[in-house]
Design a protein around this motif. Structure first.
Motif, PDB file in Angstrom:
ATOM      1  N   UNK A 107       0.837  -1.193   0.000  1.00 52.30           N
ATOM      2  CA  UNK A 107       0.000   0.000   0.000  1.00 52.30           C
ATOM      3  C   UNK A 107       0.872   1.243   0.000  1.00 52.30           C
ATOM      4  N   UNK A 108       0.425   2.271  -0.698  1.00 49.13           N
ATOM      5  CA  UNK A 108       1.086   3.574  -0.670  1.00 49.13           C
ATOM      6  C   UNK A 108      -0.013   4.629  -0.710  1.00 49.13           C
ATOM      7  N   UNK A 109      -0.587   4.876   0.460  1.00 54.15           N
ATOM      8  CA  UNK A 109      -1.787   5.704   0.579  1.00 54.15           C
ATOM      9  C   UNK A 109      -1.595   6.864   1.545  1.00 54.15           C
ATOM     10  N   UNK A 110      -0.339   7.160   1.883  1.00 48.71           N
ATOM     11  CA  UNK A 110      -0.057   8.323   2.705  1.00 48.71           C
ATOM     12  C   UNK A 110      -0.274   8.088   4.186  1.00 48.71           C
ATOM     13  N   UNK A 111      -0.522   9.183   4.885  1.00 54.14           N
ATOM     14  CA  UNK A 111      -0.669   9.154   6.337  1.00 54.14           C
ATOM     15  C   UNK A 111      -2.095   8.763   6.706  1.00 54.14           C
ATOM     16  N   UNK A 112      -2.216   7.743   7.546  1.00 50.38           N
ATOM     17  CA  UNK A 112      -3.501   7.295   8.069  1.00 50.38           C
ATOM     18  C   UNK A 112      -3.325   7.001   9.557  1.00 50.38           C
ATOM     19  N   UNK A 113      -4.381   6.664  10.231  1.00 51.54           N
ATOM     20  CA  UNK A 113      -4.311   6.399  11.667  1.00 51.54           C
ATOM     21  C   UNK A 113      -3.691   5.029  11.928  1.00 51.54           C
ATOM     22  N   UNK A 114      -3.221   4.824  13.151  1.00 46.52           N
ATOM     23  CA  UNK A 114      -2.690   3.513  13.533  1.00 46.52           C
ATOM     24  C   UNK A 114      -3.769   2.440  13.363  1.00 46.52           C
ATOM     25  N   UNK A 115      -5.006   2.774  13.718  1.00 45.95           N
ATOM     26  CA  UNK A 115      -6.106   1.818  13.567  1.00 45.95           C
ATOM     27  C   UNK A 115      -6.272   1.421  12.103  1.00 45.95           C
ATOM     28  N   UNK A 116      -6.216   2.403  11.207  1.00 49.49           N
ATOM     29  CA  UNK A 116      -6.358   2.132   9.781  1.00 49.49           C
ATOM     30  C   UNK A 116      -5.244   1.221   9.284  1.00 49.49           C
ATOM     31  N   UNK A 117      -4.008   1.556   9.629  1.00 54.24           N
ATOM     32  CA  UNK A 117      -2.877   0.727   9.208  1.00 54.24           C
ATOM     33  C   UNK A 117      -3.039  -0.706   9.719  1.00 54.24           C
ATOM     34  N   UNK A 118      -3.495  -0.838  10.959  1.00 54.80           N
ATOM     35  CA  UNK A 118      -3.624  -2.170  11.552  1.00 54.80           C
ATOM     36  C   UNK A 118      -4.727  -2.977  10.872  1.00 54.80           C
ATOM     37  N   UNK A 119      -5.855  -2.331  10.606  1.00 52.14           N
ATOM     38  CA  UNK A 119      -6.960  -3.023   9.940  1.00 52.14           C
ATOM     39  C   UNK A 119      -6.547  -3.530   8.560  1.00 52.14           C
ATOM     40  N   UNK A 120      -5.843  -2.698   7.808  1.00 53.82           N
ATOM     41  CA  UNK A 120      -5.427  -3.103   6.461  1.00 53.82           C
ATOM     42  C   UNK A 120      -4.378  -4.215   6.514  1.00 53.82           C
ATOM     43  N   UNK A 121      -3.526  -4.180   7.530  1.00 54.79           N
ATOM     44  CA  UNK A 121      -2.536  -5.246   7.722  1.00 54.79           C
ATOM     45  C   UNK A 121      -3.258  -6.562   8.024  1.00 54.79           C
ATOM     46  N   UNK A 122      -4.238  -6.493   8.903  1.00 54.60           N
ATOM     47  CA  UNK A 122      -4.986  -7.696   9.272  1.00 54.60           C
ATOM     48  C   UNK A 122      -5.824  -8.219   8.104  1.00 54.60           C
ATOM     49  N   UNK A 123      -6.195  -7.312   7.180  1.00 56.13           N
ATOM     50  CA  UNK A 123      -6.958  -7.726   5.996  1.00 56.13           C
ATOM     51  C   UNK A 123      -6.090  -8.439   4.970  1.00 56.13           C
ATOM     52  N   UNK A 124      -4.760  -8.291   5.083  1.00 53.64           N
ATOM     53  CA  UNK A 124      -3.884  -9.023   4.170  1.00 53.64           C
ATOM     54  C   UNK A 124      -2.783  -8.222   3.506  1.00 53.64           C
TER      55      UNK A 124
END
Length: 352
Positions: free
Chosen positions: A139-156
């Motif tokens: 992913x290269x989507x800029x600055x997001x929240x820690x929650x957002x980064x974690x959710x996307x990591x857990x999604x795969x």
């Protein structure tokens, strides 16, 4: 030159330099020093990766961006840009086409577009992961929240590329409007590492106001962060930005810094960027010969490629993905390297 050679050999041995040593080495670059560094960088790349060049299928999912960075062609205030967002189906289709062509890493890149919510991104990531379980998702989507980064990591998602652009806070302020925070950009990089992503940082070479001291801080950030990927390329002006008339970065300085980064971190995944190929027809080949081992062909629908214009004269805006891959394979082969069908993970990384 002997002093600069000594510093390069010290960097090779210790994988770090003192601040004043970095300054001296970067300041005293000449063609002989650069070639000495490039030879050593190539040696390390060959030892770790052989003659293999990894490819990443780039999918530019949106050119909407809430930010107003002074150097960027898709900045918020550029009213001349024809904006677009790819649909869920378009993104998934691009990945499917890429898989058939031999890509095993996909890079979903876009501006900071609020329409791409965590729910949307996790759905897309999960579908690509289900369809192509043997692939890596960057992913290269800029600055997001820690929650957002974690959710996307857990999604795969496996990897996240967030170019810091400069590790000097005063220089960061020259490149970005007041509402953007240098501290938050750096914090995001360390958060991504903590979550478990393979992390990429990076910077523009020759950006307005950049000094040797700025570049030293970039190298020191890489030393401290220990990213799995580093993406650097020359600054290329865009006609519809405040930096339209600024001089661009140079091929020589970019290549020298690529070599130093390879020596600093021999197992790093290091792209020869599109920007380098934009200012020099042989730029990507020269990048590989300076120590790079990654290329990022475009998988985006051809109808939208010209609209994702971060800088002027961007190359490969019309090529079909298959044509681009074949072209790159031939060019890489001509300099003794080979494009491979592989995820191209950082060495020692446990596949997720």
């Amino acid at each position: 030159m002997e002093r600069e050679k000594e510093l390069i050999l010290k960097l090779d041995s210790l994988h770090r330099l003192e601040t004043e040593e970095w300054e001296e080495l970067i300041r005293c670059r000449d063609d002989d020093v650069a070639e000495f560094a490039a030879e050593l960088a190539r040696k390390h790349s060959r030892e770790i990766f052989g003659n293999q060049i990894y490819t990443r299928g780039l999918i530019e999912i949106s050119n909407y961006c809430k930010n107003n960075c002074y150097y960027c062609g898709i900045r918020r205030d550029n009213s001349s840009v024809e904006r677009y967002r790819l649909t869920r189906e378009q993104i998934i289709e691009c990945a499917g086409i890429g898989y058939e062509l031999g890509f095993r890493t996909f890079v979903l890149q876009g501006g900071e577009d609020g329409s791409f919510t965590d729910e949307f991104m996790c759905d897309v990531i999960g579908e690509i992961r289900k369809n192509h379980p043997d692939c890596a998702i960057t992913l290269s989507l800029g600055e997001r929240s820690e929650k957002s980064y974690r959710l996307m990591y857990e999604a795969g998602a496996n990897r996240y590329l967030l170019r810091h652009e400069t590790a000097d806070s005063a220089h960061y302020r020259k490149l970005h409007p007041e509402e953007m925070s240098f501290e938050n950009r750096i914090r995001c990089l360390y958060t991504l590492k903590e979550i478990g992503y393979q992390v990429g940082c990076g910077f523009m070479v020759g950006s307005p106001g950049q000094t040797e001291s700025c570049l030293v801080k970039d190298m020191e950030l890489i030393t401290d962060l220990q990213p799995e990927m580093v993406g650097i390329g020359p600054f290329v002006p865009h006609h519809a930005t405040p930096f339209a008339r600024e001089p661009g970065g140079t091929v020589k300085q970019t290549l020298f810094l690529l070599s130093l980064i390879r020596i600093l971190k021999p197992d790093v995944l290091l792209p020869a960027t599109t920007a380098l190929g934009t200012i020099d027809p042989k730029g990507r080949e020269k990048g590989i010969m300076a120590g790079a081992n990654v290329l990022m062909p475009n998988l985006s629908p051809t109808d939208y490629r010209k609209q994702y214009e971060l800088y002027d004269n961007k190359i490969c805006t019309g090529d079909e993905a298959a044509e681009c891959r074949v072209c790159l394979a031939n060019r890489v082969s001509a300099i003794g390297y080979e494009i491979v069908t592989s995820r191209g993970d950082a060495p020692g990384w446990t596949q997720k």
